[in-house]
Design a protein around this motif. Structure first.
Motif: not given
Length: 155
Positions: A121-139
């Motif tokens: 998954x390639x995000x438009x910004x570091x902040x967008x990835x930061x916001x999604x990472x924990x959820x993706x790591x858990x799910x």
């Protein structure tokens, strides 16, 4: 062969999930591209929020829409378009539900009857990835365990 799911940051804007599945690439690809199969494994059961709708036109320029929800609540929808479709090898799609959503690439590499799957998954910004990472790591590990179980059952 069984290898667990790995979730890692590849850069400030890219997240990569990998897993080996005990099924040929064509079978794993079908689980990603046939709505009747996808709906059975994508939503993590532990979330308590099942997928209630899944529509897919898996062709370049075609779209998808999936919705999650519980009875009595408005479903939450995710949608986008397929940018690249190479059967049994590669899918690329947009996620258009948010301006911070990623472009997702999934590759299916046949390794003699087992499949190395890589989701990027390639995000438009570091902040967008930061916001999604924990959820993706858990799910993602739970989702891929559910996919593994579906494949083991012979889809």
């Amino acid at each position: 062969m069984h290898v667990g799911t790995t979730v890692e940051r590849k850069s400030e804007r890219e997240l990569v999930v990998t897993r080996i599945f005990n099924a040929p690439a064509s079978t794993v690809y079908d689980a990603w591209t046939k709505a009747d199969l996808f709906i059975r494994w994508w939503a993590p059961k532990s979330s308590g929020v099942p997928m209630v709708a899944c529509d897919m036109d898996v062709s370049v320029g075609g779209g998808y829409r999936v919705a999650f929800g519980v009875e009595g609540a408005e479903p939450m929808a995710f949608f986008g378009k397929y940018l690249e479709v190479i059967p049994n090898e590669r899918l690329v799609w947009t996620n258009e539900e948010s301006e911070d959503a990623a472009v997702t690439t999934v590759t299916f590499e046949d390794k003699g009857g087992v499949t190395l799957l890589m989701l990027s998954e390639f995000y438009p910004s570091k902040e967008a990835l930061d916001a999604s990472f924990d959820g993706m790591e858990a799910c993602a590990p739970e989702q891929f365990e559910q996919l593994d179980a579906l494949l083991a059952a012979g889809t």
